[in-house]
Design an enzyme around this catalytic site. Structure first.
Site, mmCIF file in Angstrom:
data_model
loop_
_atom_site.group_PDB
_atom_site.id
_atom_site.type_symbol
_atom_site.label_atom_id
_atom_site.label_comp_id
_atom_site.label_asym_id
_atom_site.label_seq_id
_atom_site.Cartn_x
_atom_site.Cartn_y
_atom_site.Cartn_z
ATOM 1 N N GLU A 64 11.412 -17.703 -64.425
ATOM 2 C CA GLU A 64 11.824 -18.792 -63.556
ATOM 3 C C GLU A 64 11.129 -18.522 -62.212
ATOM 4 O O GLU A 64 11.249 -17.411 -61.697
ATOM 5 C CB GLU A 64 13.340 -18.694 -63.384
ATOM 6 C CG GLU A 64 14.054 -20.002 -63.281
ATOM 7 C CD GLU A 64 15.543 -19.766 -63.080
ATOM 8 O OE1 GLU A 64 16.072 -20.367 -62.150
ATOM 9 O OE2 GLU A 64 16.142 -18.986 -63.843
ATOM 10 N N ARG A 306 16.942 -4.373 -71.936
ATOM 11 C CA ARG A 306 16.187 -4.485 -70.690
ATOM 12 C C ARG A 306 15.875 -3.094 -70.142
ATOM 13 O O ARG A 306 16.509 -2.104 -70.481
ATOM 14 C CB ARG A 306 16.946 -5.316 -69.665
ATOM 15 C CG ARG A 306 18.296 -4.775 -69.252
ATOM 16 C CD ARG A 306 19.125 -5.809 -68.515
ATOM 17 N NE ARG A 306 18.585 -6.143 -67.222
ATOM 18 C CZ ARG A 306 18.190 -7.378 -66.876
ATOM 19 N NH1 ARG A 306 18.286 -8.369 -67.721
ATOM 20 N NH2 ARG A 306 17.726 -7.616 -65.674
ATOM 21 N N LYS A 316 17.474 -9.622 -58.367
ATOM 22 C CA LYS A 316 16.698 -10.392 -57.401
ATOM 23 C C LYS A 316 17.494 -10.616 -56.117
ATOM 24 O O LYS A 316 16.955 -10.559 -55.019
ATOM 25 C CB LYS A 316 16.345 -11.761 -57.999
ATOM 26 C CG LYS A 316 14.940 -11.847 -58.563
ATOM 27 C CD LYS A 316 14.680 -13.242 -59.105
ATOM 28 C CE LYS A 316 13.991 -13.173 -60.462
ATOM 29 N NZ LYS A 316 14.088 -14.376 -61.255
#
Ligand code: ATP
Ligand code: MG
Length: 604
Positions: A64, A306, A316
């Site tokens: 994204e 992950r 983020k």
């Protein structure tokens, strides 16, 4: 959360990668062999008209564009592009830009730059123009028309409905892990009514949040993701690519599988938290394929654990907080775990690829120790980086008998050393020894601790590639601080000459000539956090900031490092790996970052 891994020898670990096994099995079984691909994304009809797909597999990296990528994304990039490369496939670069408002061109550019820098690209042979390449850079927002059509198709087949419950009722009626959900009173509306309502939504006749389009699956499913998930919401917002064309936007869970299918992705790889979404991913694509909208065989989703790494954070939001509050100098601060930060610090694309390979792909969440990154960097640079001498914390050493031995205080003795000890083809570095040289402050001790073999009054050491010297004392200022170290040169002991070994010494120290050394700003970086899991369990990660994560000194470099370009890496003998800073370095005003030391100082 498991404890940080303490395995200090990642090179010895055989990485498990179950994704390779799956792809090998699919290739053997010919699962995707008969696929047609039209060269561009599209529906079933579009692809049916295209040739057989020359790519054996198709993967994608779908960020994204709402921030800078970090080391976890680097892992995903290496995995997706790496699998495509290794199995004769293509990896698509796709921006998942279905969410209006949040996306910015700055992030799009930054992401493309990061993927290219890591060594990957999205150009691949063009199905329609033999011998030519075509870009496989896609934007999910260009699929909005198809997504809308897919939504109407589901409505017509009674597989979706417009729900006008309040958000609170919807939440309450979803149930939980132990309680099945309750059907919405709007669930039984006719397809025609739903279609009319949905078209009103699209036409902008309703306010944000007034209603949503939901899939009609099973409100009692043990998998909460199958309890009629939302497909479309109303959002009167401008989109960076489509402007005000839309006031309804697809939900991620609806958009993502469709994006994969339109692009004819074979293996859609995501992180473990999407595992519970997989049944919906399959449900949706199967329904749309049955309706003839999407081509078979459909993409399949696979989840891997992950990357979690100690001493960093990868959220983020928290990274943004570090930038906004000035705890770091920006997204590309060399202490940041962002790709731009790691790059500026001096980590190489190869070292990040090595890290991704060594951490493999697994189904179990675990923690990788930060030292793995430094080990990968050293493994990459050991054979490549030119060597040089530099003094980081300088103090002057004066050789008092210089003119006695060489006839003049101005005399200099030419010295040389290999640019790389194992690579003679890289040639020799030239520098010279004079009456005054810079040495490391801690290479001298007035009162030597036990086992100290370097300079102290009466002791002899070798100036590397130069002469043996004998320490005679030091000079101090009024405060008792040492301002110079005094020594005498021992004649006929120059490295590489016949008498060099006549005097045995236990210590060899690095140095730079005062007359030919180059002053440089040295930025010594260390870990940004002093705790292994700075944000574990909702802890305030700011309290774990390492106050000593950056220090700046003026040091001296040997003259072979004159006029360096930016982004040049080398090994300073005894000190570690360094790089000229990408942003601040100038040939006449060197600025150099420490990437990492020669050994790990933290885990041992
Ligand atoms: P974050 O939550 O850290 O901001 P994200 O998942 O929101 O990351 P996206 O832009 O959606 O960021 O991610 C792009 C791809 O990178 C996704 O396929 C995602 O699964 C993957 N990814 C993100 N973080 C990691 C990680 N720590 N390890 C491996 N892959 C990751
Ligand atoms: Mg995300």
């Amino acid at each position: 959360m498991s404890a940080p891994s303490s395995d200090a020898n990642p090179a010895a670990v055989k990485p498990a990668n179950f994704l390779r096994t799956i792809i090998e099995r699919d290739l053997e079984a010919g699962t995707y062999a008969g696929r047609h691909f039209a060269g561009t994304p599209g529906d079933a009809t579009h692809h049916a008209a295209g040739p057989l797909d020359a790519a054996r597999v198709r993967t994608r990296f779908p960020p994204e564009p709402n921030g800078y990528l970090h080391i976890g994304h680097a892992k995903s990039i290496c995995l997706n592009f790496g699998l495509a490369r290794d199995f004769g496939g293509v990896c698509h670069m796709r921006f998942d830009d279905t969410n209006p408002e949040k996306e910015e061109q700055e992030y799009v550019d930054g992401i493309l730059d990061a993927v290219r820098w890591l060594g990957f690209g999205w150009d691949a042979p063009d199905a329609h123009a033999p011998g030519q390449n075509r870009s496989h850079l896609f934007y999910a927002s260009s699929y909005f028309d198809f997504m809308y059509r897919a939504a109407e198709h589901l409505i017509e087949r009674s597989l979706a409905y417009v729900d006008e419950q309040t958000p609170e009722d919807m939440r309450r009626n979803r149930g939980d892990f132990t309680t099945p959900g309750t059907d919405s009173p709007f669930r039984s509306r006719s397809p025609a009514d739903n279609l009319a309502r949905f078209r009103e939504m699209r036409a902008g006749q309703h306010a944000d949040g007034a209603m949503v389009l939901r899939a009609k699956i099973d409100m009692a499913s043990p998998n909460i993701n199958l309890r009629d998930p939302a497909l479309y919401r109303i959002k009167h917002a401008e989109h960076h690519a489509t402007g005000t064309a839309w006031c309804i936007y697809p939900m991620y869970t609806f958009a993502h599988p469709i994006e994969d299918a339109l692009e004819r992705i074979t293996h859609s790889i995501c992180t473990l938290e999407f595992e519970d979404q997989r049944p919906f991913y399959d449900w949706l694509l199967e329904r749309l394929a049955e309706g003839g909208l999407l081509a078979q065989p459909l993409p399949k989703q696979y989840e891997f654990a992950r990357l979690n790494m100690t001493y960093i954070i990868t959220s983020k939001r928290k990274l943004k907080q570090l930038v906004d509050e000035g705890h770091v100098s920006g997204w590309d601060d060399p202490r940041m775990p962002t790709i731009v930060g790691l790059r500026r610090r001096g980590y190489t694309p190869e070292s990040l690829q090595l890290l991704a390979e060594r951490t493999g792909a697994s189904k179990a969440n675990s923690w990788i120790d930060y030292s793995w990154l430094d080990i990968a960097l050293r493994d990459d640079l050991e054979g490549k980086a030119a060597r040089a001498m530099a003094v980081i914390d300088p103090i002057k050493l004066v050789l008092g008998n210089w003119s006695e031995v060489f006839g003049s205080d101005d005399h200099t003795e030419a010295c040389s050393a290999p640019a790389h000890p194992q690579r003679p083809e890289l040639g020799q570095r030239q520098f010279s020894l004079g009456r005054e040289v810079w040495i490391e402050r801690d290479d001298f001790a007035e009162q030597p601790p036990k086992g100290f073999f370097r300079l102290f009054p009466g002791n002899k050491v070798r100036l590397k590639y130069g002469y043996v010297i004998e320490c005679t004392g030091c000079e101090k200022d009024a405060d008792g601080r040492i301002t110079a170290v005094l020594a005498r040169v021992v004649p006929d002991t120059k490295s590489g000459t016949p008498g060099a070994d006549s005097v045995k010494v236990k210590g060899v120290i690095t140095w730079v000539g005062v007359h030919d050394g180059i002053a440089a700003e040295l930025r010594l970086y260390d870990r940004l956090f002093s705790e292994a899991q700075p944000d574990a369990g909702g802890k305030d990660f700011l309290s774990a900031l390492n106050p000593a994560s950056k220090s700046v000194t003026t040091g001296y470099l040997e003259p072979s490092l004159r006029d360096l370009p930016a982004d040049q890496r080398f090994q300073f003998e005894r000190h570690g790996y360094f790089v000229t800073d990408r942003i601040d370095h100038r040939a006449d005003r060197p600025v150099i970052n420490r990437i990492t030391g020669l050994k790990d100082g933290w885990t041992k």
